[in-house]
Structures are given as C-alpha cells and as structure tokens.
Enzyme design. Structure first.
Site, mmCIF file in Angstrom:
data_model
loop_
_atom_site.group_PDB
_atom_site.id
_atom_site.type_symbol
_atom_site.label_atom_id
_atom_site.label_comp_id
_atom_site.label_asym_id
_atom_site.label_seq_id
_atom_site.Cartn_x
_atom_site.Cartn_y
_atom_site.Cartn_z
ATOM 1 C CG ASP A 1 -1.704 1.250 1.399
ATOM 2 O OD1 ASP A 1 -2.130 1.557 2.525
ATOM 3 O OD2 ASP A 1 -1.906 1.950 0.377
ATOM 4 C CB SER B 1 -2.009 14.846 -13.583
ATOM 5 O OG SER B 1 -2.500 14.787 -14.930
HETATM 6 C C1 46W Z 1 -5.234 9.495 1.806
HETATM 7 C C2 46W Z 1 -5.715 8.102 2.056
HETATM 8 C C3 46W Z 1 -5.566 7.273 0.777
HETATM 9 C C4 46W Z 1 -6.028 5.850 1.030
HETATM 10 N N1 46W Z 1 -5.237 5.294 2.124
HETATM 11 C C5 46W Z 1 -4.382 4.246 1.935
HETATM 12 N N2 46W Z 1 -4.156 3.798 0.724
HETATM 13 N N3 46W Z 1 -3.841 3.695 2.990
HETATM 14 C C6 46W Z 1 -5.337 6.005 3.375
HETATM 15 C C7 46W Z 1 -4.920 7.455 3.187
HETATM 16 C C1 46W Z 2 -5.511 0.791 2.340
HETATM 17 C C2 46W Z 2 -6.348 -0.188 3.084
HETATM 18 C C3 46W Z 2 -7.701 0.400 3.364
HETATM 19 C C4 46W Z 2 -8.477 -0.538 4.240
HETATM 20 N N1 46W Z 2 -8.478 -1.911 3.724
HETATM 21 C C5 46W Z 2 -9.559 -2.720 3.983
HETATM 22 N N2 46W Z 2 -10.593 -2.182 4.595
HETATM 23 N N3 46W Z 2 -9.525 -4.001 3.594
HETATM 24 C C6 46W Z 2 -7.313 -2.477 3.057
HETATM 25 C C7 46W Z 2 -6.524 -1.469 2.292
#
Ligand code: 46W
Ligand code: 46W
Length: 331
Positions: free
Chosen positions: A34, A198
């Site tokens: 992530d 962008s």
């Molecule tokens: C700004 C948000 C984007 C989505 N997130 C993430 N991928 N962990 C949480 C923070």
């Molecule tokens: C970035 C994360 C957001 C929360 N997630 C979830 N609820 N399974 C996983 C990815």
C-alpha cells in the site's frame, strides 16, 4: 541487491496481494502493498479469536529471530474508517528474495470488522514515506527504506494488471515490462504520500486535452480512481446512460454502454496514460443489474486526487525514492 514478487488481484481487482515471508523459520503471509500508508502490520496470534476469519497469523513466539520492542505500540486508521493496532517486533522479512533482517513488524492485537471480513488479506506493507508511520514512541522505517541502501537502484516498480497477476520489483527497472518511454514527475513527500501533479486529462480519443493541474497521490492501496468533481462530470457527461446515483453513493452507468470513452491522464512532456473505458465499468451494482458502479468517482471527500488501482493497472510505475520522483510508462 534486488527483489521481484508476483502480485495477485482479488475479485474485481479490489486489492492486490503478494506473498511475504516473516521470521525464522519462515511464516508466509499474503500482504497488501500500500503506497498510501507507511505501516507494515500483520494479523497475529495476539488477536482475539473474534477478530480472525481465516487469515494467516504471524506468531512472533514461533520465530527465533523475533525480538519484542518493549514499550512500543501502533494504531492506524484508513480512509474507509477501517483501523488496526497492536505491538511491535523486530524480525527478518523477505519479499521476492529481498531480505530486510531488522524490519519493524507491527503485530495486530485489534483490527476493525472490515479487515476481519477480508479473509484473504493478512496485513499491509506500507510503502509510503516513513514520516507517517504510526509506531510510538519512535516511528519506524518502511520495508523499502530499510532495503534501499542495499539496492542496485533506489526504486521499486508496480505493474498491476486487470484481472491477472502482475509484479512488484525492488531495486531495478525491468525494461521489458513497459512500452515507449518512462516520463518522470517530481514527488512532494511532505505529507508522507507519493504526491505529484498531473498537467491534465482528455476524455476519449477525439476529445481535446484539458490543461488543468490535478494534485494527487499514486496509491496502490485504493481500489478506485478518485478525481475532481469537474473531471468526473466531463467523463460521465459523455456516457449516455451515466448518472450520479445517491443511493449507490456515486456515478453508475450501463455496464455495456457503447458510448463509454477511454480516459487519458497527462504525466508530463506531452505523455498521456490511456485508461480503457472497460476499466471504468468497475462492478455491477447488484447481481441482476445491468448497471455498473463507475471506477472513477469524485475525490471531494478526500481533498486531493487518488490515482488508485483503476489508473495504476493501465501503467508501469516507478516509485523512485532516491530522487523523490514518479516514473510513468504505458505497457
Ligand atoms: C489518503 C488516504 C488514501 C487511502 N489510504 C491508503 N491507501 N492507505 C489512506 C490514506
Ligand atoms: C488501504 C487499506 C484500506 C483498508 N483496507 C480494507 N478495509 N480491507 C485495506 C486497504
């Protein structure tokens, strides 16, 4: 040094998981890389039974190389209000033959029901910037930041595919994985995200290029493409059956609507990445429906654009932490 690991999409490409080995002897978990967060956390034997639903658990007591970081803890909340928290261990971690011998592994004691329900997801490998790591009393480095000094090149790349396995590479760029040139754009990491600008977008092959700067982050951990309201309106305005459906919480349109155009976003130097219209018919609104929930939705709730998996699977992306820049290429 370098590493390479396959990633596999879950149904609807909702998230992409990769095998990771932790501890000695190796315990293999399937984790979600992530780039929108910076905690490395895993389901663990510290969890209450009620929070576990088929996930593979990291057991620090079964690892001869695990050392508890006494007095350390962590707690993280994600954009969808899901959360997790727990204790911290140092242990050896290997991803795609790349080993970090002293990674801070955040072992969950508590996870919210979204994570409990996601039975294939054993945790996250946050590859944002370490300044937003949540470990207290002292924040910890990401897996990439720990590995970076030993890598051939201070980069990792993401190659996500639509409905098929792709690959994350560490420390090198596979020139066979993309077509044309890689266009690099500067990154502002002050918020801990891979933030870039962008120069604009284009709807369809015949549409004009709209030169409007779009500030956003490259985020492997977000499923959809969240863009400014005006961009969504320009795109969905070209699809005959599209509408904003408050009951669905977003834009929907007939899955097979032949007026659905491709969507192009600028990366710089005149380069654009083409997202096929088919990627933007994300999923049926319900099993019997002919309508699909759009893969592009408004970023109004977030405050900046999120280039999530819908966009990333149309490109080959270089996350260059050595030079604080992103590289974009078609494939
Ligand atoms: C700004 C948000 C984007 C989505 N997130 C993430 N991928 N962990 C949480 C923070
Ligand atoms: C970035 C994360 C957001 C929360 N997630 C979830 N609820 N399974 C996983 C990815």
């Amino acid at each position: 040094d370098r590493g390479s690991v396959q990633n596999s999409p879950k149904s609807y490409d909702v998230e992409y998981l990769m095998p990771v080995s932790l501890g000695t002897p190796a315990q293999q978990l399937n984790l979600d890389l992530d780039t929108g967060s910076s905690d490395f956390w895993v389901f663990s034997t510290l969890l209450k039974e009620s929070m576990i639903n088929g996930q593979t658990l990291y057991d620090p007591n079964a690892s001869t190389t695990a050392d508890k970081m006494e007095g350390y803890s962590w707690k993280i909340t994600y954009g969808d209000q899901s959360y997790s928290s727990g204790d911290v261990y140092v242990d050896t971690v290997t991803i795609g033959d790349l080993t970090v011998s002293t990674q801070a592994v955040e072992a969950a004691r508590e996870v919210s029901e979204e994570f409990t329900a996601d039975s294939d997801n054993d945790g996250l490998v946050g590859l944002g910037f370490g300044i937003i790591n949540t470990v207290m009393p002292y924040k910890q480095k990401t897996f990439f930041e720990k590995a970076m000094p030993g890598l051939d090149s201070p980069v990792f790349t993401a190659d996500l595919k639509s409905g098929a396995p792709g690959r994350y590479n560490f420390g090198y760029i596979d020139d066979g994985a993309y077509t044309g040139n890689i266009t690099y754009v500067p990154v502002n990491s002050s918020d801990g995200f891979w933030s870039w600008v962008s120069p604009g977008f284009q709807v369809g092959t015949t549409g004009s290029f709209n030169s409007t700067r779009i500030h956003g982050i490259a985020d492997t951990g977000t499923t959809l493409l969240l863009l400014p309201e005006g961009v969504c309106e320009a795109f969905y305005g070209r699809i005959a059956s599209a509408k904003y459906d408050a009951s669905q919480g977003g834009y929907t349109f007939e899955c097979n609507d032949s007026t659905t155009p491709d969507f192009y976003f600028g990366t710089g130097n005149g380069q654009m990445i083409r997202i096929p219209g088919s990627y933007l018919a994300y999923s049926k609104t319900d099993t019997s429906s002919l309508r699909c929930f759009g893969g592009m939705q408004s970023d109004s709730g977030v405050g900046f654009t999120i280039w999530g998996d819908i966009a990333l699977k149309a490109a080959f992306i270089v996350f260059d932490q050595g030079s604080e820049r992103l590289g974009w290429a078609e494939k």
